[in-house]
Design an enzyme around this catalytic site. Structure first.
Site, PDB file in Angstrom:
ATOM      1  N   HIS A   1     -10.709   0.506  -2.405  1.00 18.61           N
ATOM      2  CA  HIS A   1     -12.062   0.465  -1.837  1.00 18.61           C
ATOM      3  C   HIS A   1     -13.124   1.011  -2.785  1.00 18.61           C
ATOM      4  CE1 HIS A   1     -10.371  -0.485   2.067  1.00 18.61           C
ATOM      5  NE2 HIS A   1      -9.680   0.632   2.133  1.00 18.61           N
TER       6      HIS A   1
ATOM      7  N   LYS B   1      -6.951  -5.049  -2.768  1.00 21.22           N
ATOM      8  CA  LYS B   1      -7.636  -5.530  -1.558  1.00 21.22           C
ATOM      9  C   LYS B   1      -8.529  -4.439  -1.000  1.00 21.22           C
ATOM     10  CE  LYS B   1      -4.010  -3.979   1.453  1.00 21.22           C
ATOM     11  NZ  LYS B   1      -4.949  -3.082   2.171  1.00 21.22           N
TER      12      LYS B   1
ATOM     13  N   CYS C   1      -2.211  -2.625   7.723  1.00 22.49           N
ATOM     14  CA  CYS C   1      -2.115  -3.565   6.599  1.00 22.49           C
ATOM     15  C   CYS C   1      -0.854  -4.414   6.638  1.00 22.49           C
ATOM     16  CB  CYS C   1      -2.285  -2.826   5.289  1.00 22.49           C
ATOM     17  SG  CYS C   1      -3.994  -2.251   5.114  1.00 22.49           S
TER      18      CYS C   1
ATOM     19  N   ASP D   1      -4.634  -0.681  -1.510  1.00 28.76           N
ATOM     20  CA  ASP D   1      -5.941  -0.548  -0.899  1.00 28.76           C
ATOM     21  C   ASP D   1      -6.845  -0.062  -2.028  1.00 28.76           C
ATOM     22  OD1 ASP D   1      -6.895  -1.032   1.695  1.00 28.76           O
ATOM     23  OD2 ASP D   1      -6.909   1.102   2.232  1.00 28.76           O
TER      24      ASP D   1
ATOM     25  N   ASP E   1       0.780  -1.255   0.000  1.00 27.33           N
ATOM     26  CA  ASP E   1       0.000   0.000   0.000  1.00 27.33           C
ATOM     27  C   ASP E   1       0.808   1.300   0.000  1.00 27.33           C
ATOM     28  OD1 ASP E   1      -1.834  -2.023   0.295  1.00 27.33           O
ATOM     29  OD2 ASP E   1      -2.822  -1.203   2.057  1.00 27.33           O
TER      30      ASP E   1
HETATM   31  C1  VGL Z   1      -4.618   0.916   5.865  1.00 30.53           C
HETATM   32  C2  VGL Z   1      -5.971   2.073   7.316  1.00 30.53           C
HETATM   33  C3  VGL Z   1      -7.023   1.947   6.457  1.00 30.53           C
HETATM   34  C4  VGL Z   1      -3.253   0.376   5.553  1.00 30.53           C
HETATM   35  C5  VGL Z   1      -5.676   0.765   5.002  1.00 30.53           C
HETATM   36  O1  VGL Z   1      -2.911   0.241   4.354  1.00 30.53           O
HETATM   37  O2  VGL Z   1      -2.512   0.077   6.511  1.00 30.53           O
HETATM   38  N1  VGL Z   1      -4.777   1.558   7.026  1.00 30.53           N
HETATM   39  N2  VGL Z   1      -6.860   1.294   5.310  1.00 30.53           N
HETATM   40 ZN    ZN Z   2      -8.333   1.223   3.724  1.00 32.88          ZN
END
Ligand code: VGL
Ligand code: ZN
Length: 220
Positions: free
Chosen positions: A76, A118, A162, A74, A32
């Site tokens: 979403h 993801k 993550c 990430d 990420d």
């Molecule tokens: C993440 C918070 C919300 C991460 C993803 O990549 O660690 N943290 N979504």
């Molecule tokens: Zn997230």
């Protein structure tokens, strides 16, 4: 005495699991490293940008050593339950197709990197890369298994979310895991310290300055 000891030395003295595990292909996973988690992003991780030089060093070293490179993102839907307006704890971030969801422009991902998306399920946080899928729709673990990967090196964002959930899932799946301590940054310092302890307790190794030199095949 001399004849008996001849039976107890030799190949049997080498721990049988060590050679096998170490000979398995290894992979580097960068978690990420997206614009929204870096300075100016919707969910900027403090010091998120500071890992970029180390991430690039690892990408280069891993490529040289022949490791498979994965990059998770990430990814979403805009109506994710992970977001505050739907009852989650996070401001909207990394919405599919948005600028904030792009990889940080300074990350030098090799063209052969396998992208793992993801957080696609609107009803789940999807912190772990093991909840994600490759471009062909196969689950991350299936892709790892198909390539025979036995050892995962992990860096990226965020240590306490993550990275942590990904590492714990990798260990649960029986992979060896090395966390690249100089290539991770977390949302909270205390949360990150606790997360690293949890990862180590479950069997992860935490290291810095990993060069993958032991992975480079040398002619006899
Ligand atoms: C993440 C918070 C919300 C991460 C993803 O990549 O660690 N943290 N979504
Ligand atoms: Zn997230």
């Amino acid at each position: 005495m001399r004849t008996e000891s001849a039976h107890t030395t030799g190949p049997a003295a080498i721990p049988p699991t060590f050679a096998g595990e170490d000979a398995d292909p290894a992979a580097l996973l960068i978690v990420d490293v997206q614009k929204d988690f870096c300075a100016g992003g919707a969910l900027a991780v403090p010091q998120g940008d500071s890992i970029l030089p180390a991430v690039n060093r690892y990408l280069e070293a891993a490529t040289r050593a022949g490791l498979v490179v994965y990059a998770s993102r990430d990814w979403h839907p805009s109506d994710s339950r992970h977001f505050t307006q739907r009852g989650g704890i996070w401001p909207p971030h990394c919405v599919q197709g948005s600028s904030g969801a792009e990889f940080h422009p300074e990350v030098k991902l090799p063209a052969s990197s396998v992208i793992i998306s993801k957080g696609i399920d609107p009803g789940a946080d999807g912190y772990s890369a093991f909840d994600g899928q490759a471009p062909d729709g196969r689950r991350f673990l299936d892709d790892l298994r198909q390539r025979g990967v036995g050892h995962l090196y992990v860096g990226g964002l965020a240590t306490d979310y993550c990275v942590k959930y990904t590492v714990l899932d990798a260990l649960a799946a029986g992979l060896m895991v090395t966390v690249l301590a100089d290539a991770i940054a977390g949302v909270s310092p205390v949360g990150s310290a606790v997360a690293l302890e949890q990862m180590e307790k479950r069997g992860a190794t935490v290291r810095t300055n990993v060069a993958f030199l032991d992975r480079i095949a040398r002619p006899e």
